[in-house]
Design an enzyme around this catalytic site. Sequence first.
Site, PDB file in Angstrom:
ATOM      1  CD  GLU A  91      -2.898  -0.905   0.094  1.00 48.29           C
ATOM      2  OE1 GLU A  91      -3.451   0.059  -0.033  1.00 48.29           O
ATOM      3  OE2 GLU A  91      -3.614  -2.275  -0.244  1.00 48.29           O
ATOM      4  CD  GLU A 113      -5.781   8.400  -2.995  1.00 47.39           C
ATOM      5  OE1 GLU A 113      -6.134   8.353  -4.092  1.00 47.39           O
ATOM      6  OE2 GLU A 113      -6.112   8.311  -1.751  1.00 47.39           O
TER       7      GLU A 113
END
Length: 268
Positions: A91, A113
């Site tokens: 991730e 992100e």
Amino acid sequence: MKNKIMFWGFVLFCVLSTRGGLTQDVGALISKDIFERMLLHRNDANCNAKGFYTYDAFITAARSFAAFGTTGNTNTRKKEIAAFLAQTSLETTGGWGTAPDGPFSWGYCFKQEQGNPPDYCVANQQWPCAPGKKYFGRGPIQISYNYNYGPAGRAIGVDLLKNPDAVANDAVVSFKTALWFWMTAQRPKPSAHYVITGKWRPTGADLSAGRVSGYGLITNIINGGIECGKGSNPNMENRIGFYKRYCQILGVNPGLNLDCAKQTPFGQ
């Protein structure tokens, strides 16, 4: 007097052992040196999370979830640590195919992100979005959406609906959100912890959908809708790559059913 001291000493040993104070501490299985070896390049100059994900923050957060890394025999406990760090490494990876020391040495390179992500806010009466706040992916598990930030924050004692940036600013909070997701079942999905410790048992419907116990099922839990039931794909294979490397470092067999290529995602 000597016999009394011995007796109470034995009682204290039993209590501490039960609570994880002596024999069940996560730090007993993953030292700082091993942690640094696993996440070898996380503090590389090109990594957005340089200096953020520390060993001490990981251990502190892990100790807040009593069953994590303390359930089952030593091999099971090592596999859980390896699986957690592997899934979260994918991730947050900054690696590439020809990266120095291999692509699976670059986990935990990012803490949020990248680019210009949307706000990830959906209508939810129980977990309403705070004005002006965004709930894009942050932390090891890249926790996203207000309906995850809300309950995660409640579980760890931080109002993440009002302060989602805490996940990218406080390393202990960051690790805790990932561990909350790891330890918490979200129906119809079991928890990743329940799967890796061998407690999950497939129903007839699970078996018909190809869902069997193993590391692959954890990938299904985390990102099944995108990665599972579609044959081989890069993200799924890279999750396995991280896991195999970490298992090797910890000296444990990764087990069977590592992929979810033929598994139907949960809820489909």
